[in-house]
Design an enzyme around this catalytic site. Structure first.
Site, PDB file in Angstrom:
ATOM      1  NE  ARG A   1     -40.769  34.752  46.073  1.00 13.12           N
ATOM      2  CZ  ARG A   1     -39.970  33.706  46.198  1.00 13.12           C
ATOM      3  NH1 ARG A   1     -40.460  32.514  46.144  1.00 13.12           N
ATOM      4  NH2 ARG A   1     -38.675  33.857  46.377  1.00 13.12           N
TER       5      ARG A   1
ATOM      6  CD1 TRP B   1     -40.097  43.291  49.067  1.00 12.07           C
ATOM      7  CD2 TRP B   1     -37.918  43.254  49.550  1.00 12.07           C
ATOM      8  NE1 TRP B   1     -39.963  43.559  50.407  1.00 12.07           N
ATOM      9  CE2 TRP B   1     -38.636  43.548  50.732  1.00 12.07           C
ATOM     10  CE3 TRP B   1     -36.527  43.176  49.632  1.00 12.07           C
ATOM     11  CZ2 TRP B   1     -38.025  43.766  51.971  1.00 12.07           C
ATOM     12  CZ3 TRP B   1     -35.910  43.400  50.868  1.00 12.07           C
ATOM     13  CH2 TRP B   1     -36.659  43.693  52.006  1.00 12.07           C
TER      14      TRP B   1
ATOM     15  CG  ASN C   1     -35.539  36.707  42.474  1.00  8.25           C
ATOM     16  OD1 ASN C   1     -35.941  37.696  41.880  1.00  8.25           O
ATOM     17  ND2 ASN C   1     -36.305  35.666  42.766  1.00  8.25           N
ATOM     18  N   GLY C   2     -31.898  38.563  44.377  1.00 11.19           N
ATOM     19  CA  GLY C   2     -30.697  38.488  45.203  1.00 11.19           C
ATOM     20  C   GLY C   2     -29.907  39.778  45.165  1.00 11.19           C
TER      21      GLY C   2
ATOM     22  CE  LYS D   1     -47.215  35.937  62.549  1.00 11.46           C
ATOM     23  NZ  LYS D   1     -46.436  34.746  62.457  1.00 11.46           N
TER      24      LYS D   1
ATOM     25  CG  HIS E   1     -36.225  42.369  85.802  1.00 12.84           C
ATOM     26  ND1 HIS E   1     -35.483  42.532  86.951  1.00 12.84           N
ATOM     27  CD2 HIS E   1     -36.900  41.207  85.949  1.00 12.84           C
ATOM     28  CE1 HIS E   1     -35.683  41.489  87.747  1.00 12.84           C
ATOM     29  NE2 HIS E   1     -36.543  40.676  87.156  1.00 12.84           N
TER      30      HIS E   1
HETATM   31  C1  F6R Z   1     -43.412  35.790  60.438  1.00 13.46           C
HETATM   32  C2  F6R Z   1     -42.689  35.079  59.414  1.00 13.46           C
HETATM   33  C3  F6R Z   1     -41.202  35.166  59.419  1.00 13.46           C
HETATM   34  C4  F6R Z   1     -40.604  33.799  59.037  1.00 13.46           C
HETATM   35  C5  F6R Z   1     -39.087  33.919  58.891  1.00 13.46           C
HETATM   36  C6  F6R Z   1     -38.447  32.572  58.624  1.00 13.46           C
HETATM   37  O1  F6R Z   1     -44.780  35.665  60.295  1.00 13.46           O
HETATM   38  O2  F6R Z   1     -43.264  34.452  58.560  1.00 13.46           O
HETATM   39  O3  F6R Z   1     -40.715  35.609  60.634  1.00 13.46           O
HETATM   40  O4  F6R Z   1     -40.946  32.878  60.031  1.00 13.46           O
HETATM   41  O5  F6R Z   1     -38.787  34.801  57.853  1.00 13.46           O
HETATM   42  O6  F6R Z   1     -38.959  32.003  57.460  1.00 13.46           O
HETATM   43  P1  F6R Z   1     -38.776  30.472  57.150  1.00 13.46           P
HETATM   44  O7  F6R Z   1     -39.554  29.706  58.176  1.00 13.46           O
HETATM   45  O8  F6R Z   1     -39.311  30.290  55.776  1.00 13.46           O
HETATM   46  O9  F6R Z   1     -37.310  30.173  57.266  1.00 13.46           O
END
Ligand code: F6R
Length: 616
Positions: A27, A74, A98-99, A492, A511
């Site tokens: 995470r 984080w 968290n949060g 990616k 453009h």
């Molecule tokens: C990119 C990626 C993020 C998630 C985004 C939404 O590889 O994983 O851009 O797609 O944070 O996450 P979800 O789909 O869990 O709402």
């Protein structure tokens, strides 16, 4: 984002908490810590950096207690450091959080005025102070927590222990997820199901403003007034194995290779193999709308909302829903939608795409749409997640746990599902006849085998990673249904290689972005043989004339495209135009993976990123 694990039971909390935190490593985090009972006192150990650092500090320590909490942090408020790492302990109260506490400045001023000594830069420590000031009055943890909840604004999930109660954990939330695992004489509270599944399949998802108290061998769930709630226990069917690397060096690579299987799995429940036709009759079971089919028949507009890769899955689906089902589609970023004054005409339904089902912006957008009185649908990977629980119609990516921070199999599963969903809508709207339906279903059934071929390009990127990584930047281009794939390919690459990359509609080059092109720029052209192929190839010619280094993805042995692609030409199998995105994204995932690996980066845990973005 941050990870939480709390344990009380017959085993040693240290091992369970550490193992749990390891399963949450994906995470994203920058420090970690635990607080565990030992000889009637709470011992706290924290470390900046990777979990292995905390683990080595814990190695020689034995704790005789049976209760403990742990956290991977984080950083939001205050730098990543041991001082700011959780748990935060104040006067015997230890908490993990968290949060974000949004009114933390106000609380901080109040605490300073009360003469409290604050020792970190975090908003989390302030909550520990509030509880510590309350327990002498209430003499119990639950009562203290009930008293301080009204003082907190923001999004939080918090787990608390008190050194006076060696057999008690109290947790509460408003926003980020908290899940209670109910085992045999043991309980685990965690922010993510993966920390729980090794020990029990029986879980309770806490809703906002609920409180879970673990006391001895029992648990109780309360509402914010302190009234006892009866909550259903649900069974989670994920196994531990599904969250392991199974011999692959990284989760991301494992998940890329799983895609032929996961795409087959997501469409299977909706296809009748004997008749090669669709069968969406089971969808009603996952719906609180009484007559879903007639509601979908009336549909005049579909709005799709998501973030990041899930948003791009929506953008891809827009092309085929509009063409196949002939329903107007609008795709929105959740973070924008939630703060706009959107206008939704009648007979609009809104579809939310979210792998985790917990993305804070997407959850907020869902609640906004429900408040506006419209029906909502969800496409999630994690069953029982917040979005899954709250939407009127629940649909699934059905691809097991996705652990790699860079989303791969959830993206292709979403597109594959939405592809057959568009066919289903087209049928309901009388836009698709049986012959077209059967032919499309056969194309979908052929897809997993074709995906295997797309996977064979792993070697190309392994071999070319050294030369490709030297380019100053990467432009991904495509038209039509390949345009969102260009956006996804660029996302990616930047996520895990930190190389500058951008996705563009090929027709937009002139453009502006063509000004970037010279012989140090690499262009990835996604140009399957479809009705826009000739248009895309003109753009590739223009980029070639300006010295760009071109890698292209086309259909079969396309000599014209091959001639223009000095850096490589990748031949993809011939598929229905609406299914080409699933094939063309695979080489782009492999490209990101192999370049990242060759640059020596941590593929599964890229810097600054988190798998599940549970705060704004
Ligand atoms: C990119 C990626 C993020 C998630 C985004 C939404 O590889 O994983 O851009 O797609 O944070 O996450 P979800 O789909 O869990 O709402």
């Amino acid at each position: 984002m941050c990870g939480i694990v709390g344990y009380h039971g017959h085993r040693k909390p240290k091992d369970i908490i550490l193992d749990g935190l390891k399963t949450l490593e994906y995470r994203g985090y920058d420090s970690a810590g635990v607080a565990i009972f030992d000889h009637g006192q709470v011992k706290r150990i924290r470390a900046e950096g990777k979990l292995s650092k905390l683990e080595s500090q814990l190695q020689s320590l034995d704790f005789d207690g049976r209760t403990g909490i742990g956290h991977t942090r984080w950083a939001t408020h205050g730098t990543p450091s041991e001082r700011n790492a959780h748990p935060h302990t104040v006067d015997g109260i230890s908490i993990v959080h968290n949060g974000i506490i949004e009114n933390y400045l106000e609380i901080r001023d109040y605490l300073l005025a009360m003469g409290r000594k604050i020792s970190s830069d975090t908003d989390s420590e302030l909550v520990a102070h509030l509880i510590a000031m309350e327990v002498p009055k209430t003499k119990d943890l639950l009562g203290a927590i009930l008293n301080i909840i009204p003082k907190l604004e923001g999004a939080y999930s918090i787990v608390v222990i008190w050194d006076q109660k060696a057999d008690e954990i109290v947790s509460f939330k408003s926003g980020p997820p908290l899940i209670l695992g109910i085992g045999e004489k043991e309980h685990i509270i965690a922010s993510d199901i993966q920390a729980i599944v090794p020990y029990t399949k029986n879980i309770i998802y806490l809703e906002d403003h609920e409180i879970a108290q673990i006391k001895g061998q029992h648990y109780t769930i309360y509402n914010s007034k302190g009234e006892v709630l009866k909550k259903p226990i649900v069974e989670m069917h994920w196994t531990v194995d599904r969250a392991r690397k199974q011999g692959y060096p990284h989760f991301m690579l494992k998940e890329i290779y799983e895609q032929p299987r996961t795409v087959a799995a997501v469409v299977k429940p909706f296809i009748s193999l004997d008749t090669e036709t669709l069968d969406f009759s089971n969808l009603q079971k996952n719906s609180t709308i009484p007559d879903l089919e007639s509601e979908l028949q009336k549909l005049e507009r579909l709005v799709i909302i998501g973030c990041g890769t899930s948003y791009y899955a929506g953008l891809t689906a827009e092309y085929f829903i509009e063409k196949i089902a002939q329903i107007p589609v609008e795709v929105e970023l959740a973070s924008e939608f939630r703060y706009r004054n959107p206008f939704l005409p009648k007979n609009t339904m809104v579809l939310f795409i979210s792998q985790s089902g917990e993305t804070a912006d997407t959850v907020a957008a869902l609640r906004k749409v429900k408040d506006m009185g419209f029906y909502t649908m969800s496409l999630c990977n994690v069953p029982h997640s917040t979005i899954d629980r709250e939407a009127h119609v629940r649909m699934y990516m059905n691809c097991d746990a996705e652990v790699g921070v860079a989303s791969t199999k959830a993206f292709t599963a979403s597109i594959a599902f939405l592809n057959i969903f568009s066919l289903y809508l087209g049928k309901l709207k009388n836009k698709v006849n049986v012959a077209a339906e059967k032919s499309h279903v056969r194309d979908v059934m052929d897809l997993p085998a074709q995906m295997e071929k797309a996977l064979s390009y792993a070697d190309f990127f392994k071999d070319h990673a050294e030369s490709l990584k030297t380019f100053k930047g990467f432009l991904f281009i495509g038209r039509g249904v390949s345009y969102p794939i260009a956006l996804e390919g660029a996302l990616k690459l930047k996520e895990i290689t930190y190389l500058h990359s951008e996705g563009y509609a090929a027709g937009e080059m002139k453009h502006g972005p063509i000004a970037l092109v010279d012989n140090k720029m690499c262009v990835i052209a996604i140009a399957p043989k479809d009705e826009l192929f000739e248009k895309t190839i003109s753009n590739v010619e223009e980029l070639n004339a300006r010295g760009a280094n071109i890698v292209s993805l086309g259909t079969g042995q396309n000599e014209k495209l091959k001639r223009l692609s000095q850096q490589g030409y990748l031949a993809l199998p011939d598929a229905h135009w609406s299914l080409t995105p699933i094939l063309s994204v695979i080489p782009l995932q492999l490209m990101a993976y192999h370049l990242s690996n060759s640059l020596g980066y941590d593929v599964d845990q890229p810097r600054n990123l988190a798998k599940s973005v549970t705060v704004e």
